[in-house]
Design a protein around this motif. Structure first.
Motif, PDB file in Angstrom:
ATOM      1  N   ASP A 176       0.830  -1.213   0.000  1.00  0.00           N
ATOM      2  CA  ASP A 176       0.000   0.000   0.000  1.00  0.00           C
ATOM      3  C   ASP A 176       0.863   1.262   0.000  1.00  0.00           C
ATOM      4  N   THR A 177       1.999   1.229   0.710  1.00  0.00           N
ATOM      5  CA  THR A 177       2.909   2.377   0.693  1.00  0.00           C
ATOM      6  C   THR A 177       3.527   2.555  -0.695  1.00  0.00           C
ATOM      7  N   ALA A 178       3.879   1.446  -1.356  1.00  0.00           N
ATOM      8  CA  ALA A 178       4.411   1.530  -2.722  1.00  0.00           C
ATOM      9  C   ALA A 178       3.392   2.167  -3.659  1.00  0.00           C
ATOM     10  N   LYS A 179       2.129   1.761  -3.531  1.00  0.00           N
ATOM     11  CA  LYS A 179       1.071   2.356  -4.368  1.00  0.00           C
ATOM     12  C   LYS A 179       0.935   3.847  -4.088  1.00  0.00           C
ATOM     13  N   ALA A 180       1.048   4.221  -2.814  1.00  0.00           N
ATOM     14  CA  ALA A 180       0.937   5.636  -2.458  1.00  0.00           C
ATOM     15  C   ALA A 180       2.067   6.448  -3.082  1.00  0.00           C
ATOM     16  N   MET A 181       3.292   5.908  -3.064  1.00  0.00           N
ATOM     17  CA  MET A 181       4.411   6.642  -3.656  1.00  0.00           C
ATOM     18  C   MET A 181       4.204   6.836  -5.161  1.00  0.00           C
ATOM     19  N   ARG A 182       3.623   5.836  -5.816  1.00  0.00           N
ATOM     20  CA  ARG A 182       3.291   6.009  -7.240  1.00  0.00           C
ATOM     21  C   ARG A 182       2.280   7.142  -7.407  1.00  0.00           C
ATOM     22  N   ALA A 183       1.276   7.182  -6.518  1.00  0.00           N
ATOM     23  CA  ALA A 183       0.232   8.205  -6.611  1.00  0.00           C
ATOM     24  C   ALA A 183       0.808   9.607  -6.436  1.00  0.00           C
ATOM     25  N   PHE A 184       1.917   9.732  -5.688  1.00  0.00           N
ATOM     26  CA  PHE A 184       2.555  11.033  -5.487  1.00  0.00           C
ATOM     27  C   PHE A 184       3.593  11.340  -6.568  1.00  0.00           C
ATOM     28  N   GLY A 185       3.715  10.465  -7.574  1.00  0.00           N
ATOM     29  CA  GLY A 185       4.531  10.783  -8.739  1.00  0.00           C
ATOM     30  C   GLY A 185       5.834  10.026  -8.868  1.00  0.00           C
ATOM     31  N   ALA A 186       6.197   9.213  -7.875  1.00  0.00           N
ATOM     32  CA  ALA A 186       7.436   8.434  -7.990  1.00  0.00           C
ATOM     33  C   ALA A 186       7.209   7.229  -8.893  1.00  0.00           C
TER      34      ALA A 186
END
Length: 450
Positions: free
Chosen positions: A58-68
């Motif tokens: 879920d943290t990995a998905k969040a980082m994608r959502a913030f542009g990483a």
């Protein structure tokens, strides 16, 4: 109803000797931080041994959502192409952090000083947990938050457009709060200072230094003073995640209470801010030894060997040790039930606001299995009945809490009658290979709806 889908009732029964190698997953705390700091660096960070449990995914998905750019290369190998400090983009969708209090609080901190907004939610358990302990200090930077009553998710965080550095004294020992403030301080000008009266796990400080941040730690009369200089350019890293001591606790403790057991748990991180359980077990008389001690990626590591220990005694666990083993008190209480005498645990009010009220959850289940427990707001005690004398025979509620579920399943491996949990599905959040790993050692576990 489970917040993880269909409930999975599970039962464990008296096991024969446990033996073999227990290769537990990567450290959850370090996995979260590797992804977040990788996303805040400039360039590509490579991560090996990442814990691929639901919380970290879920943290990995969040980082994608913030542009990483976050890529899973298979086999625990991941890469993160970061956007730099202050470079987060505004997410298009709500950020779902599932069951992870660590994930949501650290991510809130990381985005709190960027001029963007994000809305966070989680499963039924996470949405009951208090967020004001993080949003209150983040407000000092100029961040705003709007959530449900009691400071609960779903919650929208409006990042500070013109953040100011802060000086913050952490009111209760919490690595999550400390880390959220430090991550927010990365994009604030000047120096952000965090003071903790009791030391908590220091993975964030170690990793910030590794990524090139200017950070100092000083022991003073006021406490542990951490000073971070804002707006660095974080440099990408190659990170080998050590194995999680909180996950290692389960095969280690199972081996201590199941007759004839001898289990080796290799490559466990022994950061002194995380190893309180192992110190406590040895004080109780556990046959627990450290082999092949070494350092990997700036973290102390060793192989743990745990053998059946029928003569363990109850002790008083020092309250100042709580921060270094806060997640391990549930499984410690299972060991305490199999020891003789009283084990007293104080300074543990943080357990009341974890994934569940862990003191209440364990007390109710232990009593149902024939073990005497006393409790207060900030303490609890377990009256040990001695090796092999835990009656068992109950179905215990997991309360959507992975550590509660695993603790009761370990208890059943040494109890006179089977011990069941109403829902084992939350185990996947932190220890997705718990069942096959324990079965490979010789444990008797089954899914009751299989």
């Amino acid at each position: 109803m489970s917040g993880h889908g269909t409930p999975i009732p599970m039962t464990s029964t008296l096991s024969g000797p446990l033996s073999g190698r227990a290769e537990v997953p990567g450290d959850k705390s370090i996995s979260h931080r590797s992804l977040i700091l990788g996303a805040m660096a400039v360039g590509e960070t490579r991560i090996s041994g990442l814990l691929e449990g639901e919380d970290v995914i879920d943290t990995a998905k969040a980082m994608r959502a913030f542009g990483a750019e976050v890529t899973d290369h298979g086999g625990g190998e991941w890469s993160v192409y970061g956007v730099g400090v202050g470079g987060f983009a505004e997410p298009d969708q709500v950020i779902d952090c599932g069951n992870s209090g660590t994930g949501v609080r650290l991510i809130m901190g990381a985005m709190a000083t960027s001029p963007i907004s994000a809305t966070f939610t989680g499963d039924a358990s996470l949405n009951k947990r208090p967020m004001a302990r993080v949003t209150d200090p983040l407000a000092l930077f100029g961040t705003r938050s709007v959530g449900r009553s009691g400071g609960r998710l779903p919650m929208t965080i409006v990042g500070a457009a013109d953040p100011v550095p802060v000086r913050y004294v952490v009111p209760v020992p919490s690595a999550q709060v400390k880390s959220a403030v430090l991550l927010a301080g990365l994009n604030a000008p000047g120096k952000t200072v965090v003071i903790e009266k009791e030391a908590t796990r220091d993975h964030t400080e170690r990793m910030l230094r590794g990524f090139g941040a200017e950070l100092t730690v000083e022991e003073t009369e006021e406490g542990r003073v951490i000073t971070l200089t804002g707006r660095p350019e974080l440099k990408p890293q190659t990170i080998a995640v050590p194995r999680d001591p909180s996950s290692a606790a389960f095969p280690v403790c199972a081996a201590l209470i199941v007759p004839g057991s001898d289990v080796l748990v290799p490559g466990i991180g022994l950061n002194p801010t995380r190893s309180g359980l192992f110190t406590t077990l040895r004080e109780m008389g556990a046959d627990l030894t450290y082999e092949n001690e070494r350092e990997e990626g700036g973290e102390p590591v060793a192989d743990l060997r745990a053998r059946y220990s029928p003569d363990m005694k109850g002790i008083e666990v020092p309250p100042e040790r709580a921060a270094s083993m806060i997640d391990e008190y549930p499984i410690l209480s299972v060991v305490a039930a199999n020891a003789t005498g009283t084990t007293m645990m104080t300074g543990v009010k943080e357990l009341r606001v974890k994934e569940s009220d862990r003191i209440d959850a364990m007390a109710v289940g232990l009593r149902a299995c024939g073990v005497e427990v006393d409790e207060g707001d900030d303490w609890w005690s377990v009256e040990g009945v001695g090796a092999g004398n835990v009656a068992g025979g109950a179905t215990c509620a997991s309360h959507l809490d992975h550590r509660i579920a695993m603790s009761f399943l370990v208890m059943g491996m040494a109890a006179q009658k089977p011990v069941s949990v109403d829902d084992g599905s939350p185990i996947a959040t932190s220890f997705p290979v718990f069942e096959p790993l324990m079965a490979s050692l010789g444990a008797s576990l089954r899914r009751d709806n299989a």
